[in-house]
Design an enzyme around this catalytic site. Structure first.
Site, PDB file in Angstrom:
ATOM      1  N   GLY A  54       3.796  11.869  27.231  1.00  0.00           N
ATOM      2  CA  GLY A  54       2.896  10.757  26.921  1.00  0.00           C
ATOM      3  C   GLY A  54       1.434  11.142  27.029  1.00  0.00           C
ATOM      4  O   GLY A  54       1.087  12.324  27.007  1.00  0.00           O
ATOM      5  N   LEU A  95      -0.599  10.481  24.661  1.00  0.00           N
ATOM      6  CA  LEU A  95      -0.497  11.179  23.372  1.00  0.00           C
ATOM      7  C   LEU A  95      -1.866  11.423  22.746  1.00  0.00           C
ATOM      8  O   LEU A  95      -2.758  10.578  22.797  1.00  0.00           O
ATOM      9  CB  LEU A  95       0.383  10.360  22.423  1.00  0.00           C
ATOM     10  CG  LEU A  95       1.799  10.090  22.942  1.00  0.00           C
ATOM     11  CD1 LEU A  95       2.569   9.206  21.955  1.00  0.00           C
ATOM     12  CD2 LEU A  95       2.566  11.389  23.201  1.00  0.00           C
ATOM     13  N   HIS A 149       0.069  15.965  19.878  1.00  0.00           N
ATOM     14  CA  HIS A 149       1.369  15.293  19.779  1.00  0.00           C
ATOM     15  C   HIS A 149       1.567  14.710  18.375  1.00  0.00           C
ATOM     16  O   HIS A 149       2.668  14.742  17.822  1.00  0.00           O
ATOM     17  CB  HIS A 149       1.468  14.158  20.803  1.00  0.00           C
ATOM     18  CG  HIS A 149       1.385  14.600  22.237  1.00  0.00           C
ATOM     19  ND1 HIS A 149       0.330  14.266  23.043  1.00  0.00           N
ATOM     20  CD2 HIS A 149       2.226  15.343  23.001  1.00  0.00           C
ATOM     21  CE1 HIS A 149       0.533  14.760  24.257  1.00  0.00           C
ATOM     22  NE2 HIS A 149       1.672  15.426  24.254  1.00  0.00           N
ATOM     23  N   GLN A 178       9.379  18.685  37.045  1.00  0.00           N
ATOM     24  CA  GLN A 178       8.577  19.823  36.607  1.00  0.00           C
ATOM     25  C   GLN A 178       7.189  19.863  37.239  1.00  0.00           C
ATOM     26  O   GLN A 178       6.377  20.716  36.898  1.00  0.00           O
ATOM     27  CB  GLN A 178       8.484  19.886  35.082  1.00  0.00           C
ATOM     28  CG  GLN A 178       7.636  18.812  34.443  1.00  0.00           C
ATOM     29  CD  GLN A 178       7.783  18.835  32.934  1.00  0.00           C
ATOM     30  OE1 GLN A 178       8.829  18.497  32.382  1.00  0.00           O
ATOM     31  NE2 GLN A 178       6.728  19.243  32.245  1.00  0.00           N
ATOM     32  N   GLN A 191       6.683  27.992  27.664  1.00  0.00           N
ATOM     33  CA  GLN A 191       7.689  26.926  27.594  1.00  0.00           C
ATOM     34  C   GLN A 191       8.511  27.043  26.309  1.00  0.00           C
ATOM     35  O   GLN A 191       9.739  26.936  26.331  1.00  0.00           O
ATOM     36  CB  GLN A 191       6.986  25.576  27.656  1.00  0.00           C
ATOM     37  CG  GLN A 191       7.872  24.396  27.308  1.00  0.00           C
ATOM     38  CD  GLN A 191       7.174  23.081  27.544  1.00  0.00           C
ATOM     39  OE1 GLN A 191       7.049  22.637  28.674  1.00  0.00           O
ATOM     40  NE2 GLN A 191       6.702  22.441  26.486  1.00  0.00           N
ATOM     41  N   SER A 208      -5.107  18.562  25.260  1.00  0.00           N
ATOM     42  CA  SER A 208      -4.143  18.453  26.354  1.00  0.00           C
ATOM     43  C   SER A 208      -4.328  17.103  27.028  1.00  0.00           C
ATOM     44  O   SER A 208      -5.463  16.612  27.136  1.00  0.00           O
ATOM     45  CB  SER A 208      -4.399  19.570  27.379  1.00  0.00           C
ATOM     46  OG  SER A 208      -3.758  19.258  28.606  1.00  0.00           O
ATOM     47  N   SER A 209      -3.235  16.532  27.484  1.00  0.00           N
ATOM     48  CA  SER A 209      -3.345  15.265  28.217  1.00  0.00           C
ATOM     49  C   SER A 209      -4.212  15.452  29.451  1.00  0.00           C
ATOM     50  O   SER A 209      -4.865  14.519  29.919  1.00  0.00           O
ATOM     51  CB  SER A 209      -1.962  14.774  28.630  1.00  0.00           C
ATOM     52  OG  SER A 209      -1.122  14.685  27.495  1.00  0.00           O
ATOM     53  N   ARG A 210      -4.217  16.668  30.007  1.00  0.00           N
ATOM     54  CA  ARG A 210      -4.988  16.921  31.237  1.00  0.00           C
ATOM     55  C   ARG A 210      -6.485  17.024  30.977  1.00  0.00           C
ATOM     56  O   ARG A 210      -7.266  16.993  31.928  1.00  0.00           O
ATOM     57  CB  ARG A 210      -4.472  18.166  31.945  1.00  0.00           C
ATOM     58  CG  ARG A 210      -3.079  17.976  32.531  1.00  0.00           C
ATOM     59  CD  ARG A 210      -2.657  19.099  33.462  1.00  0.00           C
ATOM     60  NE  ARG A 210      -1.478  18.739  34.234  1.00  0.00           N
ATOM     61  CZ  ARG A 210      -0.225  19.029  33.892  1.00  0.00           C
ATOM     62  NH1 ARG A 210       0.024  19.701  32.784  1.00  0.00           N
ATOM     63  NH2 ARG A 210       0.788  18.656  34.652  1.00  0.00           N
TER      64      ARG A 210
HETATM   65  P1  AMP Z   1       3.216  17.370  26.991  1.00  0.00           P
HETATM   66  O1  AMP Z   1       3.159  15.905  26.699  1.00  0.00           O
HETATM   67  O2  AMP Z   1       1.935  17.949  27.481  1.00  0.00           O
HETATM   68  O3  AMP Z   1       4.417  17.736  27.833  1.00  0.00           O
HETATM   69  O4  AMP Z   1       3.457  18.069  25.599  1.00  0.00           O
HETATM   70  C1  AMP Z   1       4.503  17.660  24.749  1.00  0.00           C
HETATM   71  C2  AMP Z   1       4.596  18.627  23.603  1.00  0.00           C
HETATM   72  O5  AMP Z   1       3.364  18.635  22.896  1.00  0.00           O
HETATM   73  C3  AMP Z   1       4.842  20.079  24.040  1.00  0.00           C
HETATM   74  O6  AMP Z   1       5.753  20.680  23.140  1.00  0.00           O
HETATM   75  C4  AMP Z   1       3.480  20.688  23.941  1.00  0.00           C
HETATM   76  O7  AMP Z   1       3.508  22.090  23.706  1.00  0.00           O
HETATM   77  C5  AMP Z   1       2.915  19.957  22.749  1.00  0.00           C
HETATM   78  N1  AMP Z   1       1.449  20.004  22.743  1.00  0.00           N
HETATM   79  C6  AMP Z   1       0.616  19.649  23.752  1.00  0.00           C
HETATM   80  N2  AMP Z   1      -0.662  19.877  23.404  1.00  0.00           N
HETATM   81  C7  AMP Z   1      -0.637  20.390  22.151  1.00  0.00           C
HETATM   82  C8  AMP Z   1      -1.638  20.849  21.238  1.00  0.00           C
HETATM   83  N3  AMP Z   1      -2.938  20.826  21.559  1.00  0.00           N
HETATM   84  N4  AMP Z   1      -1.243  21.321  20.045  1.00  0.00           N
HETATM   85  C9  AMP Z   1       0.082  21.367  19.716  1.00  0.00           C
HETATM   86  N5  AMP Z   1       1.063  20.949  20.525  1.00  0.00           N
HETATM   87  C10 AMP Z   1       0.719  20.474  21.731  1.00  0.00           C
END
Ligand code: AMP
Length: 280
Positions: free
Chosen positions: A28, A30, A34, A61, A153, A185-187
């Site tokens: 999430g 998003l 995403h 995790q 991952q 990134s969500s972070r």
């Molecule tokens: P997360 O919500 O951070 O666990 O990410 C969910 C999925 O989105 C994972 O497969 C991540 O590798 C992918 N993801 C996260 N950030 C990006 C990004 N900037 N570009 C492409 N995929 C991403």
């Protein structure tokens, strides 16, 4: 868009479904990264197929002392993003739905997950493999889409699917970035304005190493040192790791060779960010 919040509901839905299903697992909060995964999932689903997104902040995790409690959970906004992206199924279970209190079985990859983020975050990839296994078993997708931003991952999931014969095709999607190069990134939400400005050092460091390599440098330690120098030029940055690895085995390389990836993890203030770049 159908929203399912129980494991039993997800399982019953999958059992009754005839369409080809493509899953995008997420935690999430998003963002456009995403959204790109969802777009690729739609392509993969083909006409009449189902695009499913899961949103689950997976406690397994998060290593002790990390950001599980404060991880952003903007439920309404995420739901809107999914609707607008044309998602067919949103699976949004609570932790109690996913894990029995007396659970005793986990899925563990024992080679690719030893280094890099696996070394910094003990138990992290065991949590990832376990939850992805559960999502695959509940939702039974034909295809699952993951981002290359989380390079290790993706490699581990591919290995898990190969070694355990999951009937799921894994599709990787290139990293989506902000205009200044920072990987979404969500972070990134944790960053102050000043930290956000400094966070571009991850990308700058990788590009500096790439330029050095293009100039003929093949020593991994020289390329890594270059990247580290760039990172430490940012006041609030601290290197967790910078490594030159083989794109498939993730083994550290001493010298540059085809299929090399520079992988990095950097603390910007208290926020740990990762990125990677294929440099040969
Ligand atoms: P997360 O919500 O951070 O666990 O990410 C969910 C999925 O989105 C994972 O497969 C991540 O590798 C992918 N993801 C996260 N950030 C990006 C990004 N900037 N570009 C492409 N995929 C991403």
């Amino acid at each position: 868009m159908k929203i399912i919040e129980t494991s039993e509901g997800a399982y019953q839905h999958a059992l009754g479904r005839r369409a080809r299903s493509v899953l995008v697992p997420t935690m999430g909060a998003l963002h456009r990264g995403h959204q790109e995964l969802i777009r690729v999932a739609r392509e993969q689903a083909r006409i009449g197929g189902e695009v499913a997104v899961s949103i689950f902040v997976n406690p397994l995790q998060f290593e002790p002392g990390s950001d599980f409690q404060k991880y952003p959970r903007p439920e309404r906004e995420d739901e809107k993003v999914c609707r607008e992206a044309g998602v067919d199924l949103l699976f949004r279970p609570r932790a109690e739905e996913m894990y029995f209190r007396d659970r005793s079985v986990y899925v563990e990859e024992t080679s690719l997950s030893m280094g890099l983020c696996g070394a910094s975050r003990p138990g992290h990839f065991r949590g990832v493999c376990t939850v992805v296994t559960k999502l695959f078993n509940l939702l039974m997708p034909k295809v699952a889409v993951f981002g290359e931003k989380d390079y290790q991952q993706l490699a581990i999931i591919r290995r898990m699917v190969r070694d355990l014969n999951f009937p799921v095709a894994i599709v990787g999607v290139p990293t989506v970035r902000d205009a200044d190069g920072l990987a979404l990134s969500s972070r990134n939400r944790y960053l102050s304005a000043e930290e956000r400005a400094q966070a571009t050092v991850l990308r700058h460091a990788a590009l500096a190493a790439e330029r050095l390599a293009q100039g003929g440098e093949i020593s991994a330690s020289k390329l890594i040192d270059m990247a580290k120098d760039v990172i430490t030029s940012a006041g609030s940055a601290r290197v967790d790791y910078v490594s030159l690895i083989d794109a498939e085995t993730l083994e550290p390389l001493q010298t540059l060779r085809p299929k090399a990836v520079l992988a990095l993890a950097v603390f910007i203030g208290g926020t740990r960010l990762i990125d990677n770049l294929r440099i040969a």
